[in-house]
Design an enzyme around this catalytic site. Structure first.
Site, PDB file in Angstrom:
ATOM      1  N   ASP A  10     -47.615  28.632  69.357  1.00 36.68           N
ATOM      2  CA  ASP A  10     -46.626  28.501  68.280  1.00 36.68           C
ATOM      3  C   ASP A  10     -46.059  27.093  68.155  1.00 36.68           C
ATOM      4  OD1 ASP A  10     -46.959  31.232  67.851  1.00 36.68           O
ATOM      5  OD2 ASP A  10     -45.345  31.753  69.240  1.00 36.68           O
TER       6      ASP A  10
ATOM      7  N   LYS B  70     -49.355  24.638  65.018  1.00 33.85           N
ATOM      8  CA  LYS B  70     -50.770  24.272  64.792  1.00 33.85           C
ATOM      9  C   LYS B  70     -51.194  24.525  63.349  1.00 33.85           C
ATOM     10  CE  LYS B  70     -51.924  27.171  68.037  1.00 33.85           C
ATOM     11  NZ  LYS B  70     -50.578  27.540  68.497  1.00 33.85           N
TER      12      LYS B  70
ATOM     13  N   ALA C  54     -53.017  35.536  67.369  1.00 32.26           N
ATOM     14  CA  ALA C  54     -52.496  34.287  66.794  1.00 32.26           C
ATOM     15  C   ALA C  54     -51.752  34.567  65.500  1.00 32.26           C
ATOM     16  CB  ALA C  54     -53.654  33.330  66.519  1.00 32.26           C
ATOM     17  N   GLY C  55     -50.786  33.727  65.208  1.00 32.85           N
ATOM     18  CA  GLY C  55     -50.092  33.768  63.919  1.00 32.85           C
ATOM     19  C   GLY C  55     -49.785  32.329  63.543  1.00 32.85           C
ATOM     20  N   HIS C  56     -50.508  31.811  62.562  1.00 33.94           N
ATOM     21  CA  HIS C  56     -50.354  30.403  62.175  1.00 33.94           C
ATOM     22  C   HIS C  56     -49.701  30.338  60.802  1.00 33.94           C
ATOM     23  CE1 HIS C  56     -53.890  29.245  65.066  1.00 33.94           C
ATOM     24  NE2 HIS C  56     -52.872  29.793  65.677  1.00 33.94           N
TER      25      HIS C  56
ATOM     26  N   GLN D 155     -53.275  29.898  70.266  1.00 28.92           N
ATOM     27  CA  GLN D 155     -52.448  29.942  71.475  1.00 28.92           C
ATOM     28  C   GLN D 155     -52.160  28.515  71.966  1.00 28.92           C
ATOM     29  OE1 GLN D 155     -55.369  32.421  71.555  1.00 28.92           O
ATOM     30  NE2 GLN D 155     -53.866  33.480  70.321  1.00 28.92           N
TER      31      GLN D 155
ATOM     32  N   THR E 264     -53.323  34.514  77.944  1.00 26.70           N
ATOM     33  CA  THR E 264     -54.222  35.307  77.112  1.00 26.70           C
ATOM     34  C   THR E 264     -55.589  35.307  77.802  1.00 26.70           C
ATOM     35  OG1 THR E 264     -54.946  35.734  74.850  1.00 26.70           O
ATOM     36  CG2 THR E 264     -54.901  33.407  75.538  1.00 26.70           C
TER      37      THR E 264
ATOM     38  N   ASP F 119     -36.722  18.323  63.566  1.00 25.52           N
ATOM     39  CA  ASP F 119     -35.477  18.660  62.870  1.00 25.52           C
ATOM     40  C   ASP F 119     -34.665  19.739  63.600  1.00 25.52           C
ATOM     41  OD1 ASP F 119     -37.916  20.059  61.984  1.00 25.52           O
ATOM     42  OD2 ASP F 119     -36.526  21.300  60.829  1.00 25.52           O
TER      43      ASP F 119
HETATM   44  P1  GDP Z   1     -48.698  28.090  65.353  1.00 26.27           P
HETATM   45  O1  GDP Z   1     -49.003  29.424  65.934  1.00 26.27           O
HETATM   46  O2  GDP Z   1     -48.897  26.995  66.347  1.00 26.27           O
HETATM   47  O3  GDP Z   1     -49.428  27.822  64.070  1.00 26.27           O
HETATM   48  O4  GDP Z   1     -47.147  28.090  65.016  1.00 26.27           O
HETATM   49  P2  GDP Z   1     -46.323  29.273  64.272  1.00 26.27           P
HETATM   50  O5  GDP Z   1     -46.665  29.261  62.832  1.00 26.27           O
HETATM   51  O6  GDP Z   1     -46.471  30.546  65.009  1.00 26.27           O
HETATM   52  O7  GDP Z   1     -44.828  28.800  64.532  1.00 26.27           O
HETATM   53  C1  GDP Z   1     -44.401  27.537  64.157  1.00 26.27           C
HETATM   54  C2  GDP Z   1     -43.196  27.706  63.211  1.00 26.27           C
HETATM   55  O8  GDP Z   1     -42.608  26.457  63.014  1.00 26.27           O
HETATM   56  C3  GDP Z   1     -43.580  28.206  61.842  1.00 26.27           C
HETATM   57  O9  GDP Z   1     -42.536  28.993  61.351  1.00 26.27           O
HETATM   58  C4  GDP Z   1     -43.713  26.919  61.028  1.00 26.27           C
HETATM   59  O10 GDP Z   1     -43.488  27.123  59.640  1.00 26.27           O
HETATM   60  C5  GDP Z   1     -42.618  26.119  61.624  1.00 26.27           C
HETATM   61  N1  GDP Z   1     -42.787  24.668  61.601  1.00 26.27           N
HETATM   62  C6  GDP Z   1     -43.861  23.907  61.888  1.00 26.27           C
HETATM   63  N2  GDP Z   1     -43.534  22.605  61.919  1.00 26.27           N
HETATM   64  C7  GDP Z   1     -42.209  22.545  61.637  1.00 26.27           C
HETATM   65  C8  GDP Z   1     -41.264  21.481  61.563  1.00 26.27           C
HETATM   66  O11 GDP Z   1     -41.562  20.311  61.796  1.00 26.27           O
HETATM   67  N3  GDP Z   1     -39.972  21.835  61.282  1.00 26.27           N
HETATM   68  C9  GDP Z   1     -39.602  23.119  61.034  1.00 26.27           C
HETATM   69  N4  GDP Z   1     -38.335  23.360  60.728  1.00 26.27           N
HETATM   70  N5  GDP Z   1     -40.464  24.142  61.116  1.00 26.27           N
HETATM   71  C10 GDP Z   1     -41.738  23.843  61.425  1.00 26.27           C
HETATM   72  P1  IMO Z   2     -50.618  31.235  68.285  1.00 30.01           P
HETATM   73  O1  IMO Z   2     -52.054  30.916  67.960  1.00 30.01           O
HETATM   74  C1  IMO Z   2     -47.708  32.474  71.243  1.00 30.01           C
HETATM   75  C2  IMO Z   2     -49.029  35.336  74.258  1.00 30.01           C
HETATM   76  C3  IMO Z   2     -48.405  36.711  74.233  1.00 30.01           C
HETATM   77  C4  IMO Z   2     -48.440  37.018  75.719  1.00 30.01           C
HETATM   78  C5  IMO Z   2     -49.760  36.404  76.167  1.00 30.01           C
HETATM   79  C6  IMO Z   2     -50.919  37.394  76.212  1.00 30.01           C
HETATM   80  O2  IMO Z   2     -49.844  31.754  67.145  1.00 30.01           O
HETATM   81  O3  IMO Z   2     -49.967  30.079  68.971  1.00 30.01           O
HETATM   82  P2  IMO Z   2     -52.392  38.586  74.349  1.00 30.01           P
HETATM   83  O4  IMO Z   2     -51.992  39.486  73.227  1.00 30.01           O
HETATM   84  O5  IMO Z   2     -53.119  37.362  73.930  1.00 30.01           O
HETATM   85  O6  IMO Z   2     -53.102  39.312  75.444  1.00 30.01           O
HETATM   86  O7  IMO Z   2     -50.986  38.119  75.003  1.00 30.01           O
HETATM   87  O8  IMO Z   2     -50.052  35.396  75.230  1.00 30.01           O
HETATM   88  N1  IMO Z   2     -49.655  34.907  72.976  1.00 30.01           N
HETATM   89  C7  IMO Z   2     -49.117  34.004  72.163  1.00 30.01           C
HETATM   90  N2  IMO Z   2     -47.943  33.355  72.225  1.00 30.01           N
HETATM   91  N3  IMO Z   2     -48.582  32.188  70.252  1.00 30.01           N
HETATM   92  C8  IMO Z   2     -49.775  32.806  70.195  1.00 30.01           C
HETATM   93  O9  IMO Z   2     -50.717  32.463  69.310  1.00 30.01           O
HETATM   94  C9  IMO Z   2     -50.076  33.800  71.158  1.00 30.01           C
HETATM   95  N4  IMO Z   2     -51.134  34.604  71.382  1.00 30.01           N
HETATM   96  C10 IMO Z   2     -50.868  35.269  72.512  1.00 30.01           C
HETATM   97  O10 IMO Z   2     -47.104  36.679  73.719  1.00 30.01           O
HETATM   98  O11 IMO Z   2     -47.418  36.323  76.372  1.00 30.01           O
HETATM   99 MG    MG Z   3     -48.107  31.282  66.167  1.00 30.92          MG
END
Ligand code: GDP
Ligand code: IMO
Ligand code: MG
Length: 422
Positions: free
Chosen positions: A13, A16, A39-41, A223, A238, A331
């Site tokens: 998170d 990415k 994953a959740g991007h 991840q 993971t 920020d």
């Molecule tokens: P990922 O899994 O690495 O793609 O990250 P996630 O999407 O799960 O979580 C990152 C969160 O931070 C999301 O809600 C993005 O919209 C947000 N985000 C990314 N870069 C920035 C930033 O520079 N500032 C703010 N405020 N939010 C950001």
């Molecule tokens: P993105 O790509 C954050 C964490 C879970 C748990 C561990 C194992 O969005 O960054 P799993 O379901 O993979 O067996 O869980 O890994 N985890 C993540 N944490 N971002 C992720 O993906 C994750 N994918 C798995 O919360 O701790």
């Molecule tokens: Mg994520």
């Protein structure tokens, strides 16, 4: 930009998805190589929010080929939902999307086993996303998994699935779970196979053809480094190689074709799920949650938050060979008077300047901090490095020096335009 691997340098998170979306502008092909729909991007295009789970974040740009590589585990029902969900939002998914025929398939028994094992572990649970990721990779390693090529062949699917359901129903029963109906699972997966068949290809050959044609490739990590099955805080990890090496094994593109590694990290630290997080801090968690930030993109769980940990990011730079840093969420620190950065760990009389391998040892480590003066000015409107407050610039430079990689991008908001190339 030639071929770039983008990895998370913390616990997932890191932002990415946002950085991939920005860098896709300079790429032709975007490849997911590990993980699954755990994953959740998140990507914002204007006000529209997209959360991608399996489909590469490059899908939101026109004329980019998006590939799910062999290293990913695919829940086909989830993938069909994701494609349909994006189509409803006007995102075209046709010839721009390809799925590896050798990627492994996640079945309902994987999800059930994931959930049951977590329950059995009780307070020692991992805190998984319950998407069946661990059991699916387990079957792959045990050589009993089904691949996408099996999914799209009704005869093979029937034959292999019936055996797997019979075996797994026994395991589920032993763990106190409910047996699954072969008929129902077969019908659902058959339909998903029919839907997905047009997207399925030999992606190794395809990627090499594209490279020969001069395509620029972007490898989208899922991840983060400390969730890697080998390099993370085992067992709180993971089940795949989320680090840069995984980009080669998970796509079939060899190491000498990779030109650079970008490490994405937040200007602070977060983790979702269980396991050690040395710099965890309740005040930072409260601050960020109070701003409505740091809730999981996949499970909605509140993320644990803490100060920036340069022991961890230095380790990530080492394991991944990070050349360039993308530091996001700067920020998030805008209001703070004082900002702390962890530069070493102390455990009893021992001082560590590296991450200990044992999760229990890491859990006993106390961070050694240095302090920075906060800039206490909003940064979200800055569009150049110069436009950032001097104290914010000093902070970014310091965490880049402590990590040991070039400062490349500073992100000051979720939007595309809130991206500063340093
Ligand atoms: P990922 O899994 O690495 O793609 O990250 P996630 O999407 O799960 O979580 C990152 C969160 O931070 C999301 O809600 C993005 O919209 C947000 N985000 C990314 N870069 C920035 C930033 O520079 N500032 C703010 N405020 N939010 C950001
Ligand atoms: P993105 O790509 C954050 C964490 C879970 C748990 C561990 C194992 O969005 O960054 P799993 O379901 O993979 O067996 O869980 O890994 N985890 C993540 N944490 N971002 C992720 O993906 C994750 N994918 C798995 O919360 O701790
Ligand atoms: Mg994520």
């Amino acid at each position: 930009m030639a071929n770039t691997i983008l990895v998370g340098a913390q616990w997932g998170d890191e932002g990415k998805g946002k950085i991939i979306d920005v860098l896709t502008e300079q790429a032709d092909v975007v490849v997911r190589y590990a993980g699954g729909n755990n994953a959740g991007h998140t990507v914002y295009v204007g006000k529209q929010k997209y959360v991608l789970h399996l489909i590469p974040s490059g899908i939101l740009r026109k004329n980019k080929l998006c590939v799910i590589g062999n290293g990913v585990v695919i829940d086909p029902i989830g993938l069909v939902e994701e494609i349909n969900g994006l189509a409803k939002l006007g995102v075209k998914i046709a010839k721009n999307f390809v799925v590896s025929e050798t990627a492994h398939v996640v079945f309902p028994y994987h999800r059930e086993l994931d959930a049951r094992r977590e329950t059995v572990k009780g307070k020692n649970k991992i805190g998984t996303t319950k998407r069946g990721i661990g059991p699916a990779y387990g079957d792959k390693a045990a050589r009993v998994g089904l691949r996408i090529s099996d999914l799209v062949d009704p005869v093979l699917l029937k034959e292999k699935l019936s055996k797997r359901i019979a075996e797994n129903n026994g395991v589920l029963k032993a763990l106190g779970g409910k047996p699954l109906s072969f008929k129902k699972v077969y019908a659902d997966y058959l339909a998903a196979g029919v839907f997905l068949k047009p997207f399925v290809a030999n992606t190794v050959v395809l990627l090499h053809q594209k490279m020969q044609g001069g395509a620029r490739m972007l490898f989208e990590g899922a991840q983060g480094t400390f969730l890697d099955i080998d390099h993370g805080t085992y067992p709180f990890v993971t089940s795949s190689n989320t680090t840069a090496g995984g980009a080669c094994t998970g796509s079939g593109v060899p190491p000498h074709r990779m030109d650079r590694v970008v490490g994405v990290m937040k200007a602070y630290t977060t983790r979702v799920g269980e396991g050690p997080l040395p710099t965890e801090n309740a005040a930072i968690s409260d601050l960020l949650h109070g701003m409505g930030r740091e809730f999981g993109s996949t499970t909605g769980r509140a993320r644990r938050c803490g100060w920036f940990d340069s022991v961890a990011t230095r380790h990530a730079a080492m394991v991944n060979g990070i050349d360039d840093l993308a530091i996001t969420n700067l920020d998030g620190l805008d209001t703070l008077e004082t900002i702390r950065v962890c530069v070493a760990y102390r455990r009893g009389k021992e001082l560590y300047d590296f991450m200990p391998n044992d999760a229990q040892v890491l859990a006993e480590c106390v961070p050694v901090y240095v302090e920075f003066e906060g800039w206490q000015t909003p940064t979200d409107k800055a569009r150049t490095f110069k436009a950032l407050p001097p104290k914010a610039r000093a902070y970014l430079k310091a965490i880049s020096e402590l990590t040991g990689a070039r400062l490349y991008i500073a992100s000051v908001g979720p939007g595309r335009d809130q991206t500063i190339f340093v």
